[in-house]
Design a protein around this motif. Structure first.
Motif, PDB file in Angstrom:
ATOM      1  N   ALA A   1      17.607  -9.689   7.907  1.00 32.22           N
ATOM      2  CA  ALA A   1      17.282 -10.317   9.186  1.00 32.22           C
ATOM      3  C   ALA A   1      17.424 -11.827   9.105  1.00 32.22           C
ATOM      4  CB  ALA A   1      15.857  -9.927   9.590  1.00 32.22           C
ATOM      5  N   VAL A   2      16.935 -12.431   8.017  1.00 29.38           N
ATOM      6  CA  VAL A   2      17.044 -13.881   7.856  1.00 29.38           C
ATOM      7  C   VAL A   2      18.494 -14.284   7.607  1.00 29.38           C
ATOM      8  CG1 VAL A   2      16.382 -15.833   6.411  1.00 29.38           C
ATOM      9  CG2 VAL A   2      14.673 -14.142   7.071  1.00 29.38           C
ATOM     10  N   ALA A   3      19.245 -13.458   6.874  1.00 30.33           N
ATOM     11  CA  ALA A   3      20.648 -13.772   6.594  1.00 30.33           C
ATOM     12  C   ALA A   3      21.469 -13.854   7.871  1.00 30.33           C
ATOM     13  CB  ALA A   3      21.235 -12.732   5.653  1.00 30.33           C
ATOM     14  N   ASN A   4      21.135 -13.013   8.847  1.00 26.35           N
ATOM     15  CA  ASN A   4      21.858 -13.064  10.118  1.00 26.35           C
ATOM     16  C   ASN A   4      21.599 -14.379  10.852  1.00 26.35           C
ATOM     17  OD1 ASN A   4      22.929 -10.503   9.722  1.00 26.35           O
ATOM     18  ND2 ASN A   4      21.247  -9.465  10.793  1.00 26.35           N
ATOM     19  N   LEU A   5      20.375 -14.890  10.732  1.00 29.74           N
ATOM     20  CA  LEU A   5      20.069 -16.189  11.336  1.00 29.74           C
ATOM     21  C   LEU A   5      20.731 -17.319  10.550  1.00 29.74           C
ATOM     22  CD1 LEU A   5      16.259 -15.741  12.091  1.00 29.74           C
ATOM     23  CD2 LEU A   5      18.139 -15.633  13.730  1.00 29.74           C
ATOM     24  N   GLN A   6      20.682 -17.213   9.243  1.00 33.30           N
ATOM     25  CA  GLN A   6      21.257 -18.253   8.387  1.00 33.30           C
ATOM     26  C   GLN A   6      22.753 -18.421   8.650  1.00 33.30           C
ATOM     27  OE1 GLN A   6      21.971 -17.186   4.345  1.00 33.30           O
ATOM     28  NE2 GLN A   6      21.369 -19.193   3.547  1.00 33.30           N
ATOM     29  N   LYS A   7      23.445 -17.343   8.858  1.00 31.19           N
ATOM     30  CA  LYS A   7      24.896 -17.397   9.042  1.00 31.19           C
ATOM     31  C   LYS A   7      25.284 -18.242  10.248  1.00 31.19           C
ATOM     32  CE  LYS A   7      28.970 -14.453   9.676  1.00 31.19           C
ATOM     33  NZ  LYS A   7      29.457 -13.051   9.795  1.00 31.19           N
ATOM     34  N   LYS A   8      24.507 -18.180  11.324  1.00 31.99           N
ATOM     35  CA  LYS A   8      24.837 -18.949  12.526  1.00 31.99           C
ATOM     36  C   LYS A   8      24.844 -20.443  12.235  1.00 31.99           C
ATOM     37  CE  LYS A   8      22.848 -15.476  15.628  1.00 31.99           C
ATOM     38  NZ  LYS A   8      21.812 -15.203  16.660  1.00 31.99           N
ATOM     39  N   GLY A   9      23.846 -20.910  11.483  1.00 33.54           N
ATOM     40  CA  GLY A   9      23.787 -22.328  11.169  1.00 33.54           C
ATOM     41  C   GLY A   9      24.865 -22.769  10.203  1.00 33.54           C
ATOM     42  N   VAL A  10      25.171 -21.932   9.211  1.00 34.17           N
ATOM     43  CA  VAL A  10      26.186 -22.284   8.218  1.00 34.17           C
ATOM     44  C   VAL A  10      27.565 -22.369   8.868  1.00 34.17           C
ATOM     45  CG1 VAL A  10      27.324 -21.545   6.099  1.00 34.17           C
ATOM     46  CG2 VAL A  10      24.852 -21.315   6.319  1.00 34.17           C
ATOM     47  N   ARG A  11      27.863 -21.462   9.763  1.00 30.19           N
ATOM     48  CA  ARG A  11      29.178 -21.470  10.418  1.00 30.19           C
ATOM     49  C   ARG A  11      29.360 -22.692  11.306  1.00 30.19           C
ATOM     50  NH1 ARG A  11      30.941 -15.759  12.882  1.00 30.19           N
ATOM     51  NH2 ARG A  11      32.828 -17.006  13.123  1.00 30.19           N
ATOM     52  N   LYS A  12      28.272 -23.213  11.866  1.00 32.65           N
ATOM     53  CA  LYS A  12      28.378 -24.426  12.673  1.00 32.65           C
ATOM     54  C   LYS A  12      28.655 -25.645  11.806  1.00 32.65           C
ATOM     55  CE  LYS A  12      25.372 -22.965  16.491  1.00 32.65           C
ATOM     56  NZ  LYS A  12      24.091 -23.233  17.214  1.00 32.65           N
ATOM     57  N   ARG A  13      28.154 -25.627  10.592  1.00 30.22           N
ATOM     58  CA  ARG A  13      28.281 -26.800   9.735  1.00 30.22           C
ATOM     59  C   ARG A  13      29.580 -26.828   8.956  1.00 30.22           C
ATOM     60  NH1 ARG A  13      25.304 -28.451   4.282  1.00 30.22           N
ATOM     61  NH2 ARG A  13      25.791 -30.654   4.308  1.00 30.22           N
ATOM     62  N   LEU A  14      30.058 -25.673   8.512  1.00 29.63           N
ATOM     63  CA  LEU A  14      31.230 -25.610   7.643  1.00 29.63           C
ATOM     64  C   LEU A  14      32.431 -25.095   8.421  1.00 29.63           C
ATOM     65  CD1 LEU A  14      29.575 -24.082   4.438  1.00 29.63           C
ATOM     66  CD2 LEU A  14      29.985 -26.496   4.975  1.00 29.63           C
ATOM     67  N   ALA A  15      33.459 -25.918   8.530  1.00 27.27           N
ATOM     68  CA  ALA A  15      34.676 -25.530   9.242  1.00 27.27           C
ATOM     69  C   ALA A  15      35.425 -24.465   8.445  1.00 27.27           C
ATOM     70  CB  ALA A  15      35.562 -26.747   9.460  1.00 27.27           C
ATOM     71  N   GLY A  16      36.044 -23.554   9.158  1.00 23.39           N
ATOM     72  CA  GLY A  16      36.851 -22.521   8.506  1.00 23.39           C
ATOM     73  C   GLY A  16      36.037 -21.560   7.650  1.00 23.39           C
ATOM     74  N   TYR A  17      34.764 -21.357   8.008  1.00 22.47           N
ATOM     75  CA  TYR A  17      33.880 -20.520   7.185  1.00 22.47           C
ATOM     76  C   TYR A  17      34.314 -19.058   7.224  1.00 22.47           C
ATOM     77  CZ  TYR A  17      29.594 -18.427   5.367  1.00 22.47           C
ATOM     78  OH  TYR A  17      28.687 -17.712   4.623  1.00 22.47           O
ATOM     79  N   GLN A  18      34.486 -18.476   6.027  1.00 21.09           N
ATOM     80  CA  GLN A  18      34.827 -17.060   5.876  1.00 21.09           C
ATOM     81  C   GLN A  18      33.977 -16.498   4.747  1.00 21.09           C
ATOM     82  OE1 GLN A  18      36.916 -15.312   7.820  1.00 21.09           O
ATOM     83  NE2 GLN A  18      37.571 -17.086   9.030  1.00 21.09           N
ATOM     84  N   GLU A  19      33.389 -15.315   4.946  1.00 18.93           N
ATOM     85  CA  GLU A  19      32.531 -14.741   3.928  1.00 18.93           C
ATOM     86  C   GLU A  19      32.804 -13.260   3.716  1.00 18.93           C
ATOM     87  OE1 GLU A  19      28.528 -15.292   5.297  1.00 18.93           O
ATOM     88  OE2 GLU A  19      28.523 -13.401   6.427  1.00 18.93           O
ATOM     89  N   THR A  20      32.398 -12.786   2.545  1.00 19.21           N
ATOM     90  CA  THR A  20      32.514 -11.376   2.193  1.00 19.21           C
ATOM     91  C   THR A  20      31.190 -10.938   1.574  1.00 19.21           C
ATOM     92  OG1 THR A  20      34.872 -11.633   1.724  1.00 19.21           O
ATOM     93  CG2 THR A  20      33.792  -9.652   0.869  1.00 19.21           C
ATOM     94  N   LYS A  21      30.596  -9.868   2.105  1.00 24.64           N
ATOM     95  CA  LYS A  21      29.331  -9.383   1.570  1.00 24.64           C
ATOM     96  C   LYS A  21      29.550  -8.739   0.208  1.00 24.64           C
ATOM     97  CE  LYS A  21      25.228  -6.653   2.689  1.00 24.64           C
ATOM     98  NZ  LYS A  21      24.559  -5.760   3.646  1.00 24.64           N
ATOM     99  N   GLN A  22      28.644  -9.040  -0.728  1.00 26.91           N
ATOM    100  CA  GLN A  22      28.726  -8.517  -2.080  1.00 26.91           C
ATOM    101  C   GLN A  22      27.864  -7.249  -2.206  1.00 26.91           C
ATOM    102  OE1 GLN A  22      30.954 -10.304  -4.325  1.00 26.91           O
ATOM    103  NE2 GLN A  22      31.344 -10.914  -2.211  1.00 26.91           N
ATOM    104  N   PRO A  23      28.213  -6.363  -3.113  1.00 24.76           N
ATOM    105  CA  PRO A  23      27.481  -5.087  -3.209  1.00 24.76           C
ATOM    106  C   PRO A  23      26.034  -5.226  -3.657  1.00 24.76           C
ATOM    107  CG  PRO A  23      29.055  -5.344  -5.008  1.00 24.76           C
ATOM    108  CD  PRO A  23      29.340  -6.434  -4.041  1.00 24.76           C
ATOM    109  N   ALA A  24      25.692  -6.294  -4.381  1.00 21.96           N
ATOM    110  CA  ALA A  24      24.320  -6.459  -4.861  1.00 21.96           C
ATOM    111  C   ALA A  24      24.024  -7.942  -5.016  1.00 21.96           C
ATOM    112  CB  ALA A  24      24.119  -5.728  -6.186  1.00 21.96           C
ATOM    113  N   CYS A  25      22.728  -8.247  -5.008  1.00 23.52           N
ATOM    114  CA  CYS A  25      22.284  -9.638  -5.155  1.00 23.52           C
ATOM    115  C   CYS A  25      21.173  -9.696  -6.194  1.00 23.52           C
ATOM    116  CB  CYS A  25      21.777 -10.172  -3.824  1.00 23.52           C
ATOM    117  SG  CYS A  25      21.112 -11.863  -3.904  1.00 23.52           S
ATOM    118  N   PRO A  26      21.304 -10.555  -7.192  1.00 22.31           N
ATOM    119  CA  PRO A  26      20.209 -10.700  -8.163  1.00 22.31           C
ATOM    120  C   PRO A  26      18.986 -11.317  -7.486  1.00 22.31           C
ATOM    121  CG  PRO A  26      21.848 -12.416  -8.493  1.00 22.31           C
ATOM    122  CD  PRO A  26      22.420 -11.479  -7.469  1.00 22.31           C
TER     123      PRO A  26
END
Length: 303
Positions: free
Chosen positions: A180-205
């Motif tokens: 839920a927080v990651a979905n909010l975080q993404k909106k702000g990051v995309r506004k700040r970084l031009a050409g933002y592209q991401e890929t979800k990873q299978p696991a997170c430490p």
């Protein structure tokens, strides 16, 4: 016997009568009378002072004019220095030589940070920190950055109740708070970084401790990880960057993580970023008083 004739040259009267008159030239005008003392003949003459000529470079009134070229030159030099400082590339990040434990000043969280990188505690994590700033820590070296800022599970639930599922989908139904927080975080990051592209990873430490039921019907850490590429956001870093965006959820805190570096540094810093993300943990089980009822930052530095 005289005949009475007179010589031709004598006795004749010029025409017009009388003798020829000569014109007298006019007399020159009289010299004006002297207005000052008259120097007697033979006395030495008094020296007449030379006209007053002002030396431009010695007159104190013109001291500012002499300094003007220096002031202009100094101003140009300062402006050039500022532009150079703003546009100078940050350079490559140093490879971490080891890690040092970091404990927030309010003891809310802890993590391991590179020993040879610059550290900046944020909000209540800093000594004498402010509750108006999201707590966290940022470490930097050259063009490399690792940063985590925190919100609270209670703040997330409050937002869910106030704004509904569109803001924090699924967080009230026992699903991932990190997602839920990651979905909010993404909106702000995309506004700040031009050409933002991401890929979800299978696991997170994650060392935060919160668990959810994963796709395999087993308990997994409540954490999500994305690998991204973009263009640098600041004047120092306009080229391609590569990094991780992560959210790690605990019992009371939710950490939003951003790690990035120049594309050329990605191979050497990728494992260091994962190490930093996995080291983040809640330092105490009780909810920090400074964060009660607040949602905090959702994306590292208020993105």
């Amino acid at each position: 016997m005289s005949s009475g004739l007179q010589p031709l040259g004598g006795g004749l009267t010029p025409m017009g009568g009388g003798e020829e008159k000569k014109e007298t030239p006019p007399a020159p005008p009289a010299a004006p009378a002297p207005t000052g003392p008259v120097t007697p003949p033979g006395a030495p003459r008094t020296a007449v002072p030379a006209p007053n000529t002002r030396d431009f470079y010695r007159d104190e009134e013109d001291a500012g004019r002499r300094r003007l070229p220096w002031l202009i030159g100094a101003g140009v030099l300062v402006a050039a220095s500022i532009v150079f400082a703003l546009l100078r590339p940050l350079g490559p990040a140093a490879l971490p030589t080891g890690t040092t434990p970091f404990l927030a000043a309010d003891q809310a969280f802890a993590c391991d940070i590179p020993t040879n990188w610059d550290k900046t505690p944020l909000g209540t994590a800093a000594e004498g920190g402010q509750t108006t700033t999201s707590p966290g820590v940022r470490v930097t070296s050259g063009g490399g950055t690792m940063e985590v800022t925190f919100s609270t599970v209670r703040g997330l639930m409050t937002g869910q109740l106030l704004f509904g599922n569109e803001l924090t989908p699924g967080s009230m139904q026992g699903q991932s708070n990190a997602l839920a927080v990651a979905n909010l975080q993404k909106k702000g990051v995309r506004k700040r970084l031009a050409g933002y592209q991401e890929t979800k990873q299978p696991a997170c430490p994650s060392g935060m401790g919160a668990m959810i039921i994963g796709e395999s019907k087993t308990f997994v850490a409540d954490a999500v990880l994305y690998e991204f590429t973009a263009q640098g956001a600041g004047l120092h870093q306009r080229g391609a960057i590569h990094g991780y965006r992560a959210v790690v959820a605990g019992a009371t805190l939710i950490g939003a993580v951003l790690c990035w570096c120049d594309e050329s540094d990605w191979p050497k810093l990728k494992p260091e970023f994962l190490k930093f993300i996995g080291s983040i943990k809640e330092a105490r089980p009780s909810q920090p008083k400074s964060m009660l009822g607040t949602s905090g930052s959702l994306g590292g530095g208020g993105y």
